[in-house]
Structures are given as structure tokens and as C-alpha cells.
Design an enzyme around this catalytic site. Structure first.
Site, mmCIF file in Angstrom:
data_model
loop_
_atom_site.group_PDB
_atom_site.id
_atom_site.type_symbol
_atom_site.label_atom_id
_atom_site.label_comp_id
_atom_site.label_asym_id
_atom_site.label_seq_id
_atom_site.Cartn_x
_atom_site.Cartn_y
_atom_site.Cartn_z
ATOM 1 N N ASP A 9 0.856 -1.185 0.000
ATOM 2 C CA ASP A 9 0.000 0.000 0.000
ATOM 3 C C ASP A 9 0.897 1.243 0.000
ATOM 4 O O ASP A 9 1.720 1.404 0.895
ATOM 5 C CB ASP A 9 -0.873 -0.052 1.267
ATOM 6 N N ASP A 105 -3.322 2.712 -5.646
ATOM 7 C CA ASP A 105 -2.191 2.709 -4.717
ATOM 8 C C ASP A 105 -1.996 1.386 -3.983
ATOM 9 O O ASP A 105 -1.112 1.276 -3.159
ATOM 10 C CB ASP A 105 -2.344 3.853 -3.701
ATOM 11 N N GLU A 106 -2.814 0.385 -4.273
ATOM 12 C CA GLU A 106 -2.682 -0.886 -3.561
ATOM 13 C C GLU A 106 -2.525 -2.033 -4.561
ATOM 14 O O GLU A 106 -3.144 -2.017 -5.620
ATOM 15 C CB GLU A 106 -3.930 -1.161 -2.711
#
Lengths: 413, 78
Positions: A9, A105-106
Site C-alpha cells: 500500500d 495505490d494498492e
């Protein structure tokens, strides 16, 4: 053999990128927010200093400023975020071909088959953490576990720039004590239902009988029970199976509230034109059209429908979107924001089933027409060629290209 | 505090496809030869804010970094 799953993350992603590019901001409270003048004045991301003031993602900028008068608000820079998202994924790819994105973003990584090359899950996680820091200037928090759900929980436990391992030995201690709402797919309404029958922690969910959860939540109850017990076996998708672009969409918070179908029609054409242009640019055609409507009170609906055939013609996208809208919207309240998205993408030159009932020659002509409009616009500007409809209200006729919403993605595909 | 200084760079590709800087013009127009490239890797410049391929070079007997960010070169200037 037990799987080794990582969930990585990027910490405070948008805000971190802004702070990287503006070193003078790093020790100040910073948020990334939409523009107040255009009424998108909400907070999209915050750095840790802003977080310490209790500022939350999604709240209005004016509210945040009451708590933190020195708050610095910077506008979003999506192109740059996408670039950094790709940089991180390139690093992940050095360790496995199973890299599955969850938002911008992950990512999940399945490194089960890489541990003999690179060391165990924790070692790989630390190596990734170091490389992301040196190669991109951002930090990640990484969760390591044997399933995707626990890996994701792990990445939330320690941040920024940290690795958390959730093993068979420690998950009862680390995971089960967490509040139930931390678990994937426990949203506000599920959380309310769970607390009503006294289930507050993930451990409570894990130890109750699955039949109880099923009667309370339907089939989701059983999923939650298996998530809480670490029994989730959902695979991490192969990077090659994932088209980098799943759908192309645009949404706009409108300069004024939309009051009737005519207003909506203008907006849908504006959005569909930009989507069609981007489909053509990236050489895609889409078949499923989704709309997203949010009223003044921020109540949102999402609906979708299918076209007969794959298309990048703006008129077809807009007509479908309008049809879905009229079928589903009852006009109890004025509309504040609206979005359209085309999914089910195929490469534009893929052979597709032609319709027996439509005149394909007309579609070929429309294809050429739209490509010509792209050319004209590229040379003379976006507003050089327009539909008459869009001249009916100049204020609504914005160019939405820069405002690409990133739609949430589903865990089950 | 350091500044992000964009510079004109003359660089060349080797036959195996590696791009290496040869000389650059500083903002005052002065030309500096890159005597040696020690190594290069992706990296961020936390000092001036940027990210790209960072070339560790020897210029006038000093070790300096040249960054190639997308298709622009910059240095960390005083």
C-alpha cells in the site's frame, strides 16, 4: 503448500507525491483537494501532519480549515499519480507475475513461487519496501500473510514504511482483536447489523457460527466468516490477465445543480464525447455503459446497461447513458455530480459480432466522422467543433478530460 | 536549500541501448564534460523534488548526480 501473499500500500499516496515534488511542503500539513471554485472542495488525500489534526479523506476543505487554519491545499495531478503507480508496479513485477491492483495505490502480490529465489515473504516485503523508497521516493507499508484478506489487514497495521507479518501463529492475537469494520467488505451498514447482535471484532465474526452470519447477511455472511478465519483462497490475478485499463470513465461535479432531463442530456453528451475520444486514443471499444449519479445530499446510484456491440462512437455511448438514466432516476432531488464509464473493453480492431439489424455502413461512417473531429480538435482546440445541444448551456459545457475519476474495483472478478 | 535546475544535455546511446550523458550546459551557459558515469539507477531526488534515472557522474573531479526525469534532465543546484 501455503501461499505467500503480499499486500503493498503506497502511504498517503497523492499527498506523498505532492510532497516529493514540493520539498518545502514536507513539514507542513498538506492535503490534496479538488478546486473549491468548481465545487469539488473535498479532501482526496492528506499527509501525516494533516492527519494529526484529525483531517479525514472525503471531508470538505472548509471544514478541515476550521480545525487546521494553516492547511495547505494542493490540486490533484492525476497524470503524475498514474506514473508513480506504474513505477511501483514495475518493482513488484521483478518478484512475481501475479500482481493484482486494487485501486491506484494498492496491489496484491503472490510470491509463493519466488521464495526460493528471493527469500521468504518478509524478506521480499522488506526488499520491496527499500526499493520503492529509493527508486520512487515514496513509502509503502506491506502486509505478509497466506491469504489476500489478512495481507491487506497487515498493510494497515504499521505505516508508513513498514512490514507486518500475519502468520498462522499470530493471527488470532493480531487480527481477531481488530474491530469488525476493518475487515474487507464490512461497510457502515454491515457494521451496524453486526454490532446489533454483539459482534464487534473480527474474532467475534470468526468464532460465531457461519449459519448465524448467513441468516443475518445472506451469502456475504459466509464470505465474512471465511475471511475472518483466514480461509479466503481468492487467487491473485496474473499481471498479463489484467488489461491495464479496465474501463474509461469521466465524472464531473457540475458547475450548477442539474434540474431536469435536458440538463443531464447535455452533461452526458459532454462526458461521452470525452470518453469516446479517449477510447479512440487508446485504441479500445467498450460495450457496457455505466452511469453514476449523485444528488445534492450526496446520495449516489450506479447503474449499467449493455450496448449491442462494442463501440467508440460518442453518440451511441451518450444515448445508452441517457436511456439508463431516464429508466433509473426519479428526480426527487437535483443532481450534483454525474459520471459515465465504458467497460468491457476490447482492442478496437478485434473482430466483433455484427448486428443483423443495424446498418454497419452507417457505423463505419460515424467512426470516420468522429476520428475527423478528433483531428480538428487536436489542431484547433476542443471547442472548435461542438454539438448544437452543448451550446444550450455554456456553463455545463466543460472539457472534462482532466477529471478522470478512478472507480473503485470489486474484489470478486 | 537546493534548487531543481533543468539543463541541456548531450547524450548518446551505446550499441546495447544504454543512454549515457556526454556533456551538459549549466544555466549560465558553461559547458561541463561528463568524464565518467559510475552507475545509474531509478531514484528520487528528495532534495529538490523529482524522480527519474539518476546518473552518478564525475565532472571536474567531483561526484555529481544527473537526473533524467521523463525526457528532461535536471541537477540539484545550489
Amino acid at each position: 503448500m501455503e501461499r505467500v501473499i503480499l499486500h503493498s500500500d503506497l502511504n498517503n499516496f497523492y499527498a506523498s507525491v505532492e510532497c516529493l515534488y514540493n520539498p518545502e511542503l514536507r513539514d507542513k500539513p498538506v492535503v490534496v483537494g479538488g478546486s473549491v471554485e468548481h465545487r469539488h472542495g473535498i479532501i482526496l488525500a492528506k499527509n501525516n501532519i494533516a492527519k494529526s489534526f484529525g483531517i479525514k479523506t472525503g471531508e470538505a476543505i472548509w471544514q478541515a480549515k476550521q480545525r487546521c487554519p494553516n492547511l495547505i491545499v494542493v490540486p490533484p495531478n492525476y497524470e503524475r499519480y498514474i506514473r508513480f503507480s506504474k513505477l511501483a508496479r514495475e518493482i513488484y513485477r521483478d518478484y512475481t507475475d501475479k500482481v493484482e491492483a486494487f485501486g491506484i495505490d494498492e496491489n496484491w502480490l503472490d510470491v509463493t513461487n519466488s521464495v526460493r529465489l528471493f527469500g521468504d515473504g518478509e524478506q521480499i516485503a522488506n526488499e520491496i519496501r527499500e526499493r520503492v523508497k529509493s527508486e520512487t521516493g515514496l513509502t509503502v507499508s506491506v502486509g505478509v500473510s497466506w491469504n489476500k484478506v489478512f495481507a491487506k489487514l497487515g498493510s494497515d497495521m504499521k505505516k508508513p514504511d513498514a512490514v507486518t507479518v500475519i502468520s498462522q501463529d499470530n493471527y488470532k492475537r493480531n487480527v481477531w482483536s481488530l474491530p469488525a469494520k476493518e475487515l474487507l467488505y464490512v461497510g457502515p451498514s454491515t457494521w451496524r447489523k453486526l454490532t446489533k447482535i454483539g459482534l464487534y471484532t473480527i474474532g467475534d465474526i470468526a468464532t460465531v457460527s457461519p449459519a448465524v452470519l448467513k441468516s443475518l447477511l445472506g451469502k456475504w455472511g459466509e464470505y465474512l466468516w471465511s475471511f475472518a478465519n483466514g480461509l479466503d483462497s481468492t487467487p491473485v490475478a496474473l499481471i498479463s490477465n489484467e488489461s491495464i485499463i479496465k474501463g474509461i470513465g469521466n465524472s464531473m461535479t457540475t458547475p450548477r445543480d442539474l434540474e431536469n432531463n435536458e440538463d443531464v442530456k447535455i452533461l452526458l453528451y459532454v462526458l461521452s464525447e470525452s470518453i469516446a475520444e479517449r477510447l479512440r486514443k487508446h485504441y479500445f471499444k467498450g460495450k457496457t455503459i455505466q452511469i453514476h449519479v449523485r444528488d445534492k445530499e450526496l446520495v449516489t446510484i450506479d447503474r449499467q446497461g449493455q450496448l449491442n456491440t462494442h463501440t467508440f462512437i460518442s453518440g451511441e455511448i451518450a444515448e445508452k447513458a441517457f436511456e439508463i438514466f431516464v429508466k433509473n432516476w426519479t428526480w426527487e432531488k437535483p443532481i450534483r455530480s454525474i459520471g459515465v464509464r465504458a467497460t468491457d473493453l476490447v482492442a478496437a480492431d478485434t473482430y466483433t459480432q455484427l448486428s443483423l439489424f443495424d446498418d454497419e455502413n452507417i457505423r463505419v461512417k460515424k467512426d470516420f466522422l468522429e476520428k475527423s473531429i478528433d483531428d480538428v480538435r487536436r489542431r484547433f482546440g476542443h471547442y472548435s467543433v461542438q454539438r448544437a445541444l452543448q451550446l444550450m448551456d455554456k456553463k455545463l459545457n466543460a472539457n472534462p478530460i482532466e477529471e478522470n475519476i478512478i472507480f473503485p474495483v470489486s474484489y470478486f472478478r | 536549500m537546493l534548487r531543481k535546475v533543468y539543463i541541456n544535455v548531450t547524450a548518446a546511446y551505446t550499441k546495447d541501448g544504454t543512454l549515457l550523458p556526454i556533456y551538459f550546459l549549466w544555466e549560465d551557459g558553461m559547458r561541463y564534460d561528463v568524464d565518467k558515469v559510475f552507475d545509474f539507477q531509478k531514484a528520487a531526488s528528495l532534495k529538490v523534488g523529482g524522480q527519474g534515472v539518476r546518473y552518478r557522474c564525475r565532472v571536474m573531479n567531483k561526484e555529481v548526480y544527473l537526473f533524467l526525469e521523463d525526457n528532461k534532465w535536471f541537477m540539484e543546484g545550489k
